[in-house]
Scaffold this motif. Sequence first.
Motif, PDB file in Angstrom:
ATOM      1  N   ILE A 150      14.558 -41.460 -12.274  1.00  0.00           N
ATOM      2  CA  ILE A 150      14.546 -42.915 -12.317  1.00  0.00           C
ATOM      3  C   ILE A 150      13.167 -43.485 -12.637  1.00  0.00           C
ATOM      4  CG2 ILE A 150      16.399 -42.973 -10.611  1.00  0.00           C
ATOM      5  CD1 ILE A 150      14.357 -44.106  -8.619  1.00  0.00           C
ATOM      6  N   TYR A 151      12.174 -42.604 -12.682  1.00  0.00           N
ATOM      7  CA  TYR A 151      10.811 -43.069 -12.914  1.00  0.00           C
ATOM      8  C   TYR A 151      10.464 -43.090 -14.400  1.00  0.00           C
ATOM      9  CZ  TYR A 151       9.526 -42.383  -7.966  1.00  0.00           C
ATOM     10  OH  TYR A 151       9.433 -42.446  -6.598  1.00  0.00           O
ATOM     11  N   ALA A 152       9.774 -44.137 -14.831  1.00  0.00           N
ATOM     12  CA  ALA A 152       9.032 -44.046 -16.078  1.00  0.00           C
ATOM     13  C   ALA A 152       7.836 -43.149 -15.802  1.00  0.00           C
ATOM     14  CB  ALA A 152       8.575 -45.415 -16.539  1.00  0.00           C
ATOM     15  N   MET A 153       7.483 -42.320 -16.779  1.00  0.00           N
ATOM     16  CA  MET A 153       6.405 -41.355 -16.604  1.00  0.00           C
ATOM     17  C   MET A 153       5.366 -41.518 -17.693  1.00  0.00           C
ATOM     18  SD  MET A 153       7.163 -39.615 -13.892  1.00  0.00           S
ATOM     19  CE  MET A 153       5.975 -38.272 -14.049  1.00  0.00           C
ATOM     20  N   GLY A 154       4.182 -41.033 -17.417  1.00  0.00           N
ATOM     21  CA  GLY A 154       3.116 -41.139 -18.394  1.00  0.00           C
ATOM     22  C   GLY A 154       2.179 -39.947 -18.354  1.00  0.00           C
ATOM     23  N   TRP A 155       1.546 -39.715 -19.469  1.00  0.00           N
ATOM     24  CA  TRP A 155       0.424 -38.786 -19.549  1.00  0.00           C
ATOM     25  C   TRP A 155      -0.852 -39.613 -19.674  1.00  0.00           C
ATOM     26  CZ3 TRP A 155       0.181 -33.686 -18.657  1.00  0.00           C
ATOM     27  CH2 TRP A 155       1.370 -32.959 -18.684  1.00  0.00           C
ATOM     28  N   TYR A 156      -1.869 -39.188 -18.954  1.00  0.00           N
ATOM     29  CA  TYR A 156      -3.147 -39.863 -18.923  1.00  0.00           C
ATOM     30  C   TYR A 156      -4.232 -38.804 -19.141  1.00  0.00           C
ATOM     31  CZ  TYR A 156      -0.101 -43.114 -16.430  1.00  0.00           C
ATOM     32  OH  TYR A 156       0.939 -43.944 -16.084  1.00  0.00           O
ATOM     33  N   ARG A 157      -5.407 -39.247 -19.569  1.00  0.00           N
ATOM     34  CA  ARG A 157      -6.486 -38.289 -19.739  1.00  0.00           C
ATOM     35  C   ARG A 157      -7.813 -38.919 -19.360  1.00  0.00           C
ATOM     36  NH1 ARG A 157      -6.574 -37.677 -26.384  1.00  0.00           N
ATOM     37  NH2 ARG A 157      -7.453 -39.752 -26.866  1.00  0.00           N
ATOM     38  N   GLN A 158      -8.722 -38.038 -18.940  1.00  0.00           N
ATOM     39  CA  GLN A 158     -10.067 -38.481 -18.557  1.00  0.00           C
ATOM     40  C   GLN A 158     -11.081 -37.524 -19.148  1.00  0.00           C
ATOM     41  OE1 GLN A 158     -10.751 -38.920 -14.318  1.00  0.00           O
ATOM     42  NE2 GLN A 158     -12.385 -40.393 -14.701  1.00  0.00           N
ATOM     43  N   ALA A 159     -11.891 -38.042 -20.043  1.00  0.00           N
ATOM     44  CA  ALA A 159     -12.980 -37.278 -20.631  1.00  0.00           C
ATOM     45  C   ALA A 159     -14.219 -37.408 -19.741  1.00  0.00           C
ATOM     46  CB  ALA A 159     -13.275 -37.779 -22.038  1.00  0.00           C
TER      47      ALA A 159
ATOM     48  N   ASP B  48     -10.118 -35.369 -28.388  1.00  0.00           N
ATOM     49  CA  ASP B  48      -8.991 -35.227 -27.462  1.00  0.00           C
ATOM     50  C   ASP B  48      -9.367 -34.394 -26.234  1.00  0.00           C
ATOM     51  OD1 ASP B  48      -6.900 -34.833 -30.336  1.00  0.00           O
ATOM     52  OD2 ASP B  48      -7.089 -36.619 -29.084  1.00  0.00           O
ATOM     53  N   THR B  49     -10.555 -33.834 -26.230  1.00  0.00           N
ATOM     54  CA  THR B  49     -11.013 -33.036 -25.098  1.00  0.00           C
ATOM     55  C   THR B  49     -11.060 -33.889 -23.837  1.00  0.00           C
ATOM     56  OG1 THR B  49     -12.292 -31.518 -26.473  1.00  0.00           O
ATOM     57  CG2 THR B  49     -12.950 -31.732 -24.159  1.00  0.00           C
ATOM     58  N   ALA B  50     -10.373 -33.442 -22.791  1.00  0.00           N
ATOM     59  CA  ALA B  50     -10.280 -34.203 -21.545  1.00  0.00           C
ATOM     60  C   ALA B  50      -9.450 -33.401 -20.548  1.00  0.00           C
ATOM     61  CB  ALA B  50      -9.620 -35.555 -21.783  1.00  0.00           C
ATOM     62  N   VAL B  51      -9.430 -33.888 -19.325  1.00  0.00           N
ATOM     63  CA  VAL B  51      -8.450 -33.413 -18.352  1.00  0.00           C
ATOM     64  C   VAL B  51      -7.229 -34.311 -18.471  1.00  0.00           C
ATOM     65  CG1 VAL B  51      -7.936 -32.955 -15.929  1.00  0.00           C
ATOM     66  CG2 VAL B  51     -10.257 -32.575 -16.816  1.00  0.00           C
ATOM     67  N   TYR B  52      -6.077 -33.704 -18.623  1.00  0.00           N
ATOM     68  CA  TYR B  52      -4.834 -34.436 -18.806  1.00  0.00           C
ATOM     69  C   TYR B  52      -4.013 -34.410 -17.513  1.00  0.00           C
ATOM     70  CZ  TYR B  52      -5.604 -34.859 -23.815  1.00  0.00           C
ATOM     71  OH  TYR B  52      -6.117 -35.206 -25.047  1.00  0.00           O
ATOM     72  N   TYR B  53      -3.517 -35.579 -17.160  1.00  0.00           N
ATOM     73  CA  TYR B  53      -2.738 -35.751 -15.943  1.00  0.00           C
ATOM     74  C   TYR B  53      -1.396 -36.405 -16.283  1.00  0.00           C
ATOM     75  CZ  TYR B  53      -7.402 -35.591 -13.758  1.00  0.00           C
ATOM     76  OH  TYR B  53      -8.678 -35.245 -13.366  1.00  0.00           O
ATOM     77  N   CYS B  54      -0.405 -36.130 -15.471  1.00  0.00           N
ATOM     78  CA  CYS B  54       0.817 -36.921 -15.548  1.00  0.00           C
ATOM     79  C   CYS B  54       0.957 -37.717 -14.260  1.00  0.00           C
ATOM     80  CB  CYS B  54       2.044 -36.063 -15.797  1.00  0.00           C
ATOM     81  SG  CYS B  54       2.502 -34.988 -14.427  1.00  0.00           S
ATOM     82  N   ASN B  55       1.684 -38.785 -14.348  1.00  0.00           N
ATOM     83  CA  ASN B  55       1.944 -39.637 -13.204  1.00  0.00           C
ATOM     84  C   ASN B  55       3.087 -40.563 -13.599  1.00  0.00           C
ATOM     85  OD1 ASN B  55       1.741 -41.274 -10.834  1.00  0.00           O
ATOM     86  ND2 ASN B  55      -0.464 -40.899 -10.752  1.00  0.00           N
ATOM     87  N   THR B  56       3.539 -41.339 -12.658  1.00  0.00           N
ATOM     88  CA  THR B  56       4.518 -42.352 -12.997  1.00  0.00           C
ATOM     89  C   THR B  56       3.838 -43.435 -13.839  1.00  0.00           C
ATOM     90  OG1 THR B  56       4.030 -43.465 -10.918  1.00  0.00           O
ATOM     91  CG2 THR B  56       5.887 -41.928 -10.930  1.00  0.00           C
ATOM     92  N   ALA B  57       4.640 -44.318 -14.371  1.00  0.00           N
ATOM     93  CA  ALA B  57       4.118 -45.434 -15.149  1.00  0.00           C
ATOM     94  C   ALA B  57       4.709 -46.723 -14.583  1.00  0.00           C
ATOM     95  CB  ALA B  57       4.483 -45.275 -16.618  1.00  0.00           C
ATOM     96  N   PRO B  58       3.874 -47.587 -13.985  1.00  0.00           N
ATOM     97  CA  PRO B  58       2.447 -47.408 -13.775  1.00  0.00           C
ATOM     98  C   PRO B  58       2.151 -46.286 -12.777  1.00  0.00           C
ATOM     99  CG  PRO B  58       3.215 -49.335 -12.594  1.00  0.00           C
ATOM    100  CD  PRO B  58       4.370 -48.866 -13.426  1.00  0.00           C
ATOM    101  N   PRO B  59       0.925 -45.780 -12.793  1.00  0.00           N
ATOM    102  CA  PRO B  59       0.603 -44.634 -11.930  1.00  0.00           C
ATOM    103  C   PRO B  59       0.535 -45.019 -10.456  1.00  0.00           C
ATOM    104  CG  PRO B  59      -1.368 -45.390 -13.059  1.00  0.00           C
ATOM    105  CD  PRO B  59      -0.224 -46.158 -13.641  1.00  0.00           C
TER     106      PRO B  59
END
Length: 115
Positions: free
Chosen positions: A31-40, A89-100
């Motif tokens: 039921i969740y919207a999901m997202g990929w996020y990244r932090q360089a 594109d180098t970064a740590v990639y995370y997933c979370n809900t959207a919004p997180p």
Amino acid sequence: QVQLVESGGGLVQPGGSLRLSCAASGSIFSIYAMGWYRQAPGKQRDVVALITAGGNTNYADSVKGRFTISRDNAKNTVYLQMNSLKPEDTAVYYCNTAPPRPGYWGQGTQVTVSS
């Protein structure tokens, strides 16, 4: 409570591809919207791609045409297919809900694009 575990990162040459996976615990994942996020390094965490519960997607301009987000609700998993990778594109990639949700951040998976 949902726990999210990212995997699939690694070192890849420019122009290469990687497929990230995010496995979610919890029976209400679908039921969740999901997202990929990244932090360089030295930068804030930004959204990369989003997918609604119904499968509609949205992408950051910087990855449009190169990345594809998808989900398999039967497996409680969301994916990020990354093609034509660039050094930026180098970064740590995370997933979370959207919004997180703050309590849902996992360890992330490192993606390094370098020759």
